[in-house]
Design an enzyme around this catalytic site. Structure first.
Site, PDB file in Angstrom:
ATOM      1  N   ARG A  97       0.945  -1.123   0.010  1.00  0.00           N
ATOM      2  CA  ARG A  97      -0.131   0.188   0.050  1.00  0.00           C
ATOM      3  C   ARG A  97       0.953   1.229  -0.057  1.00  0.00           C
ATOM      4  O   ARG A  97       0.491   2.365  -0.697  1.00  0.00           O
ATOM      5  CB  ARG A  97      -0.785  -0.134   1.375  1.00  0.00           C
ATOM      6  N   ASP A 121      -3.122  -4.143   4.405  1.00  0.00           N
ATOM      7  CA  ASP A 121      -3.834  -4.941   5.567  1.00  0.00           C
ATOM      8  C   ASP A 121      -5.523  -4.955   5.231  1.00  0.00           C
ATOM      9  O   ASP A 121      -5.917  -4.071   4.289  1.00  0.00           O
ATOM     10  CB  ASP A 121      -3.847  -4.079   6.708  1.00  0.00           C
ATOM     11  N   ASP A 319      -3.787   2.154  14.865  1.00  0.00           N
ATOM     12  CA  ASP A 319      -2.816   1.300  14.853  1.00  0.00           C
ATOM     13  C   ASP A 319      -2.746   0.488  16.484  1.00  0.00           C
ATOM     14  O   ASP A 319      -2.139  -0.645  16.214  1.00  0.00           O
ATOM     15  CB  ASP A 319      -1.444   1.507  14.483  1.00  0.00           C
TER      16      ASP A 319
END
EC number: 2.5.1.7
Length: 434
Positions: A97, A121, A319
């Site tokens: 990404r 992810d 995160d």
């Protein structure tokens, strides 16, 4: 698909030095494309995602020289844009990404860039609208080919303008900043992301000759310059890894020192874990977590259940919500975890429930954790890591559990954590690669 075997129930003791920040590394590595002069970067983490991006830069024609562990010199003097049309680029960029952040620098310097739909992810939709809308505001033409999945963007002359971002996207802000530094005129970006890693990118660009004001706020003003020069830059320690180590210490009842944390750059992270009852001492720039047999979750002032939710900086980073959730399993008290920014990040809790955790998944965004207060240990099971952060949360759960766990798809953890099994084994963990 690689796996690790984790023998749980062993308290750890020692020092865990945080690696360089993954999210900052991906940004500043892409920024090396903005100049033909040499750029030296220190404290680069040796992790899969960063190494893949360095490979892409090399394939584009960037000269990469390894100076020492974590230190590299880059020179993007002879860039081959034809590489963007190759199947090799399509395969590598689609798997990463962070590759989306080559768009801004290539557009600014060469007037053209393209990438396939990037991977990363599996945590729900992660749209790229902010990137392309921002670049369009600067005068670029955008095209998306649904048949090939390629995004293309080109511009003869980028021109500064005022823009209000539709979301405070970190990578989107980085892309727009890197395009705007070489645009003609003044660019004003409102509702910009202002994470420490964006600040680091801006400071690096300023040293290269960019003119950026408002660094650290959500209102950036950029005066375009003709060209940028070389510089030397050091990456911050990874705040996500620091938070992960704090949660690990609490869950396993371990005594851990985390050195050189740049505590002034951690925002509300330490305070959030302290509200979960985790004791810590700030010793200069080190964080010391003593071994605790119990830790108790705070409540709001009226006695209601504490809620920890994510938000753009300076709010709590999304995160670390997976780490907060797993750490609450063995706390005394109850915690509501509210994941606002992603759609599918909490679905890994079914594995924790199989291990014996008391968690109610209210909906895709909220989970209530009823702490076990270490009266009952989790039990080891076999499970699969769905993404980087959930993978480390499962690893923490396995290290605290009774018996042996096996975690499959450990490559997800390797994308964001450097030699995590080796570093943990050095302070008493029992982890084996299968």
């Amino acid at each position: 698909m690689a796996s690790i075997q984790v023998e749980g129930g062993h308290p750890l003791k020692g020092t865990l030095r945080p690696q360089g920040a993954k999210n900052e590394a991906l940004q500043v590595l892409c920024a090396t494309l903005l100049t033909e002069e040499e750029v030296t970067i220190h404290n680069i983490p040796n992790i899969r995602d960063v190494n893949k991006l360095i490979e892409i830069l090399q394939d584009l024609g960037v000269r990469v020289e390894r100076l020492a562990k974590g230190s590299y010199r880059f020179q993007a003097k002879n860039i081959n844009l034809e590489y963007l049309e190759t199947p090799a680029f399509a395969q590598k960029a689609a798997a990463l990404r962070g590759s989306v952040m080559i768009l801004g620098p290539l557009l600014a310097r060469f007037g053209y860039a393209r990438i396939p739909k990037p991977g990363g992810d599996k945590i729900g939709r992660r749209r790229l609208d902010t990137h392309f809308l921002g670049l369009q505001n600067l005068g670029a033409d955008f095209q998306y080919d649904p048949a090939t999945g390629y995004y293309s963007i080109q511009a003869r002359n980028l021109r500064g303008t005022y823009m209000l971002l539709d979301e405070a996207s970190v990578t989107g802000t980085a892309n727009i900043i890197m395009a705007a530094v070489l645009a003609k005129g003044t660019t004003t970006i409102y509702h910009a992301a202002c994470e420490p890693y964006i600040q680091q990118l801006c400071h690096m660009l300023v040293r290269m000759g960019a003119r950026i004001s408002g660094i650290g706020s959500n209102l950036l003003t950029i005066e375009g310059v003709e060209a940028l020069g070389g510089t030397e830059h050091s990456i911050l320690p990874d705040m996500i890894e620091i938070g992960s180590f704090i949660g690990l210490a609490a869950m396993t009842g371990s005594e851990i020192t985390i050195p050189n944390c740049h505590i002034d750059q951690l925002g509300c992270i330490p305070r959030t874990f302290q509200r979960m009852g985790i004791a810590m001492e700030f010793r200069g720039d080190d964080i010391y977590i003593p071994a605790q047999s119990h830790y108790e979750i705070d409540t709001f002032m009226d006695g209601s259940i504490l809620t920890i939710s994510d938000a753009p900086w300076p709010g709590f980073t999304p995160d670390l919500l997976s780490i907060v959730l797993v750490t609450a399993i063995q706390a005394r008290g109850t915690l509501l975890v509210h994941q606002k920014m992603f759609e599918s990040r909490l679905f890994f809790v079914d594995k924790l429930i199989d291990m014996g955790a008391q968690i109610i998944l209210c909906d895709p965004h909220r989970a209530t954790v009823i702490g076990l207060d270490k009266k009952m240990p989790l039990r080891g099971i076999r499970m699969t890591s769905p993404d980087i952060r959930a993978g480390v949360a499962l690893l923490i759960a396995a290290l605290s559990a009774e018996g042996t766990s096996i975690i499959d798809n450990v490559e997800q953890i390797d994308r964001g954590y450097e030699n995590i099994d080796g570093r943990l084994n050095a302070i008493g963990a029992k982890i084996k690669r299968l």
